[in-house]
Design an enzyme around this catalytic site. Sequence first.
Site, mmCIF file in Angstrom:
data_model
loop_
_atom_site.group_PDB
_atom_site.id
_atom_site.type_symbol
_atom_site.label_atom_id
_atom_site.label_comp_id
_atom_site.label_asym_id
_atom_site.label_seq_id
_atom_site.Cartn_x
_atom_site.Cartn_y
_atom_site.Cartn_z
ATOM 1 N N ASN A 295 0.823 -1.200 0.000
ATOM 2 C CA ASN A 295 0.000 0.000 0.000
ATOM 3 C C ASN A 295 0.860 1.255 0.000
ATOM 4 O O ASN A 295 2.049 1.201 0.288
ATOM 5 C CB ASN A 295 -0.923 -0.028 1.225
ATOM 6 C CG ASN A 295 -2.305 0.474 0.891
ATOM 7 O OD1 ASN A 295 -2.455 1.443 0.144
ATOM 8 N ND2 ASN A 295 -3.316 -0.171 1.424
ATOM 9 N N CYS A 296 0.235 2.371 -0.307
ATOM 10 C CA CYS A 296 0.897 3.673 -0.379
ATOM 11 C C CYS A 296 1.746 3.930 0.856
ATOM 12 O O CYS A 296 1.252 3.716 1.960
ATOM 13 C CB CYS A 296 -0.155 4.772 -0.503
ATOM 14 S SG CYS A 296 0.501 6.433 -0.413
ATOM 15 N N PRO A 297 2.962 4.406 0.777
ATOM 16 C CA PRO A 297 3.668 4.816 -0.445
ATOM 17 C C PRO A 297 4.654 3.753 -0.961
ATOM 18 O O PRO A 297 5.510 4.073 -1.775
ATOM 19 C CB PRO A 297 4.446 6.043 0.038
ATOM 20 C CG PRO A 297 4.855 5.666 1.434
ATOM 21 C CD PRO A 297 3.739 4.794 1.973
ATOM 22 N N LEU A 298 4.529 2.514 -0.463
ATOM 23 C CA LEU A 298 5.556 1.515 -0.785
ATOM 24 C C LEU A 298 5.752 1.244 -2.284
ATOM 25 O O LEU A 298 6.900 1.139 -2.727
ATOM 26 C CB LEU A 298 5.286 0.202 -0.033
ATOM 27 C CG LEU A 298 5.543 0.276 1.484
ATOM 28 C CD1 LEU A 298 5.200 -1.057 2.138
ATOM 29 C CD2 LEU A 298 6.991 0.639 1.787
#
Lengths: 156, 76
Positions: free
Chosen positions: B14-17
């Site tokens: 999930n964000c920001p990965l």
Amino acid sequence: MDEKKLAIIATKGTLDWGYPPFILASTAAALGYSVEIFFTFYGLQLLRKDLSHLRVSPLGNPAMPMPVPMPNLMMVLPGMEGMATSMMKSKMKAKGVASLEELRGLCVEAEVRMIACQMTVDLFEFDTADFIDGIELGGAATFFEFAGEADITLFM
Amino acid sequence: MVQEDKVLDARGLNCPLPILRTKKALGELSSGQVLKIVATDPGAVKDFEAFSKQTKNPLLDQAESGGEFVFFIQKA
């Protein structure tokens, strides 16, 4: 220099509020920004090597989704904070949200400059040996040295 | 059809990965090479467009099928 700069002041030390500074700092660094975070007051908790003590509090937070609706007054009961924290942690894991340690590690890797506020380190008698490596100590003037030239400055 | 030089599996992240892993993976490519990213985060669609625009690494192509989003980013 055409490099953009982002300055962040991190003042909160709860599990949920630990995310915004590290998410934005790591992403900005990935976009080519030069980033500095100034940690002060409870934000200093985010610098400790071990972050497992961070909690999320449902007390005074009526917007926090609960499995069953509960009056906020109930949140003072023993165990509520621990329950909210473990619920949050397991939700995050299930949704593929990075851990705070991971995001912070990515910030370190991306050379995000992290400054611990000297005054509040002294005030709360933090042992800087408990902090991760590479933390600088500084005061308000140190913050403005960078923030004065920043394109974006955020207080969290 | 764009041919990739490297694939990044960002599924389940999930964000920001996805963006952070992409930045890292692009660092290991040379100019002109193409990175294919597979993600499941619906927010990635907007984010990869924004990433490409700001980092000047062209987003050559993107597609969606069965809840998976595929992006092809060329290293500038």
